[in-house]
Structure formats: structure tokens, C-alpha cells
Design an enzyme around this catalytic site. Structure first.
Site, short mmCIF file in Angstrom:
data_model
loop_
_atom_site.label_atom_id
_atom_site.label_comp_id
_atom_site.label_asym_id
_atom_site.label_seq_id
_atom_site.Cartn_x
_atom_site.Cartn_y
_atom_site.Cartn_z
N THR A 53 38.13 6.60 29.64
CA THR A 53 37.79 7.67 28.70
C THR A 53 38.67 8.83 28.86
OG1 THR A 53 35.99 9.20 27.81
CG2 THR A 53 35.81 8.55 29.88
N GLY A 84 43.38 4.67 19.70
CA GLY A 84 43.52 5.14 20.96
C GLY A 84 43.43 3.94 22.15
N THR A 91 33.38 8.93 24.50
CA THR A 91 33.29 7.49 24.50
C THR A 91 32.30 6.73 25.54
OG1 THR A 91 35.84 7.63 23.70
CG2 THR A 91 35.11 5.67 25.04
#
Ligand code: ASP
Length: 344
Positions: A259, A238, A208
Site C-alpha cells: 500500500t 496504481g 487500501t
């Protein structure tokens, strides 16, 4: 005495103008299992160069007097086009062999925010998140509606082949085999991997990208963009597009981008939690980030990290994985890039 007061006033004025010209940017490209032995010298170089390019693109906006939001967009769009990262081109695949992208952005000055989840055709999901913030009355759009809003906003659309990378497809095949799930049909019309893609390292599920910035006006902002986790199913979303979990910004405290395995970040409201500790407990930015990542996230069994910046220019990162692609830069402070845990 009067001379002394005058001197003090002049000195404070000088301090203020120095502060006013301050800017800072911190960038991550994902956290995960990234050990020295796993990366070739060439791969390591490719990641360091990509982190440097993104950070400098954002820094150029800030040095020019641009806003933290524009700096974030400049840095993240570059990373979304780079197959090294799990965002835009290079995003991981769902169990059905699709790319479903999540992104969010937040403005610390106004507390306005925009987020999208499960979008499939927008070349730069961070721009779509920004469009939700700037051109809709909403904070979060998902799925087909978000795709439709993207088209209506005239944002650049891209076909599935644009997001496809060979290594992410292979990672999906491995994941599905281990999970005992059927492999989807490989999409048609995929080109052979290019040189940039061949340098990508499989850092596990992560990759990410996220950026936090403080502009010369003293405002902070945060943005995050991701493909989520390999083999995700059932419309799984997420932390990355969830304001307060993967992204948060407030001029009253700080700006954070996260992340890691999103489920843990959502449970702890990680990004907001870091800022709450700064705001209500008066912790330094580094102490707040460490408390949330090294103590709370670790205790819960979660893995990952954050980057953060405060309106006074403090910059921080913290992660509990073996590595996190990361970089920072500030007015008068050189570009600093790190990958492994033992780097400063
Ligand atoms: N946080 C992202 C998610 O859970 C994944 C990542 O950061 O790599 O969707």
C-alpha cells in the site's frame, strides 16, 4: 545409538506435524499520515476493531484447514464492506466523481493470479479478481470488459450509491480545489453518513487493504483491493492490481501485499522484489521487506508499506509512513494490531 536415531526421527516427525498445522495471516488497511494526535480514542478503537475483525475472519478459515486464498477472500470482503477503508464501500473518487476499483489475488502454489482495474459496479472486487484467476484464461481485465465479466460471473453488483462516502467526497472536493479542477456533480440518492462512516479518519490518499496468508498445507497467497488515489484521472491504475508490484505470491519465497503511492511501487516492482531478495539472496522476510521499503522505496521518494508472509511461517511488515493499519495472527500466536510507527 539406534535409540538416539529413533528419538531424532520421532522428534523430527513431531516438528513436521507441528509445522504442518501452522498457519499465519498478516493484514494491512493502508499506510499514510496517521499521527496519534489526529485520531480520537473512538476512531482509533474503530480501526483497531475493524482490523481485528478482518484478521480473525481470515484466521478462522486457516485454523479450520481452509486455503490461504479463501482466508484472503474472507478478510478482504469484510474490509471492502467497511467504509473505514479505501476499498469497495469507502473507496476514493476519481476526478470525475466516480469510484474505479482495482484488486488482485495470487496463489503461491500454482503462480496463478487474477486482477481487475477500474471496475465500477462489483461489490467485492477481490471476488472478481479471484474469478478472473479461476474462471478465465487471463490474468488481468480492465474497465468495461471487467465489469461485463463480473456480471457474466454472477457476482454481486452494486450501484454508485453503495460505494459513496461523504468524507471521500469531501476529500475529492478539497483535492480538486487545490488542483484548480472543476468539481463534478454530486451523485443523486446518497444517504446521510452512518455511524461507522463518521468514525473514518482521513489518512491522506491511502487506505487500501491487503492480506497475505500461509495455510496449513504450507501454501502462501496474497490479495489487495483499493479505490486507488483521490482525484485520479485518465484511467490511472496504481500498483494494487499489478502482479509483482502491489501483490505477489510464490511458495518458493513469500507472499506480499503493498500500500502506498502506486507509481513508486510499480517502478520498483515492490512485491516481487521482496520475494526475489528472499529467494535469490536468502534474506529473512523482515530484512527483505525493510531493504525494499526503508532503503529502495525511500530513496526513490515513495511512501507506503508492505505486509508479507513466508511458507515457513515468517511474518513481516515494513512501512516508511507515520502509520499503517496492520494486524497479524498465527497458530498459537495472539492477534496483534498496530497503527502508529512506534508500536511493535
Ligand atoms: N497503492 C494504491 C494505489 O496507488 C493506493 C494505496 O495503497 O493507498 O492505487
Amino acid at each position: 545409538m539406534r535409540k538416539w536415531v529413533l528419538g531424532l526421527v520421532l522428534a523430527m516427525g513431531g516438528m513436521e506435524s507441528a509445522m504442518a498445522q501452522d498457519w499465519a495471516i498478516v493484514v494491512h488497511g493502508g499506510a499514510g499520515v496517521i499521527a496519534r494526535a489526529d485520531l480520537s480514542a473512538e476512531q482509533e478503537q474503530a480501526y483497531r476493531a475493524a482490523m481485528g475483525r478482518a484478521t480473525q475472519a481470515g484466521a478462522a478459515v486457516l485454523a479450520d484447514g481452509g486455503s490461504a486464498l479463501d482466508a484472503i477472500e474472507a478478510a478482504i470482503t469484510l474490509m471492502e464492506d467497511d467504509p473505514l477503508f479505501n476499498a469497495g464501500r469507502g473507496a476514493v473518487f476519481t476526478a470525475e466523481g466516480r469510484n474505479e476499483l482495482d484488486a488482485s489475488i495470487m496463489d503461491g502454489a500454482s503462480l496463478k493470479a487474477g486482477a481487475v482495474a477500474g471496475v465500477t459496479a462489483t461489490r467485492h472486487p477481490i471476488r472478481l479478481a479471484r474469478a478472473v484467476m479461476d474462471h478465465s484464461p487471463h490474468v488481468m481485465l480492465a474497465g468495461r470488459g471487467a465489469d461485463a465479466f463480473s456480471e457474466a460471473q454472477g457476482l454481486e453488483q452494486a450501484p454508485p450509491a453503495h460505494f459513496f462516502t461523504e468524507r471521500r467526497w469531501r476529500a475529492l472536493e478539497t483535492f480538486l480545489r487545490q488542483a484548480g479542477l472543476p468539481a463534478p456533480v454530486r451523485p443523486a440518492g446518497i444517504a446521510a453518513p452512518d455511524a461507522a462512516e463518521r468514525l473514518a479518519h482521513d489518512e491522506g490518499k491511502h487506505g487500501t487493504v491487503g492480506v497475505v496468508a500461509r495455510d496449513q498445507a504450507g501454501h502462501v497467497a496474497a490479495g489487495t483491493s483499493t479505490g486507488g488515489t483521490t482525484g485520479k484521472r485518465w484511467g490511472r491504475v496504481g500498483d494494487s492490481p499489478i502482479i509483482g508490484a502491489g501483490t505477489y505470491a510464490s511458495d518458493a519465497s513469500c507472499a506480499v501485499s503493498a500500500t502506498g503511492t502506486g507509481e513508486y511501487f510499480i517502478r520498483l516492482a515492490v512485491a516481487r522484489e521482496v520475494c526475489a531478495l528472499v529467494e535469490h539472496r536468502g534474506l529473512s522476510l523482515q530484512a527483505a521487506a525493510d531493504l525494499v521499503i526503508q532503503d529502495k522505496l525511500t530513496a526513490l521518494g515513495g511512501d507506503g508499506g508492505v505486509v508479507a508472509v513466508a511458507p515457513d511461517g515468517q511474518m513481516a511488515w515494513s512501512f516508511n509512513t507515520s502509520g499503517m493499519y496492520r494486524a497479524k495472527m498465527g497458530a498459537g500466536q495472539p492477534l496483534q494490531i498496530g497503527i502508529y510507527k512506534d508500536e511493535p
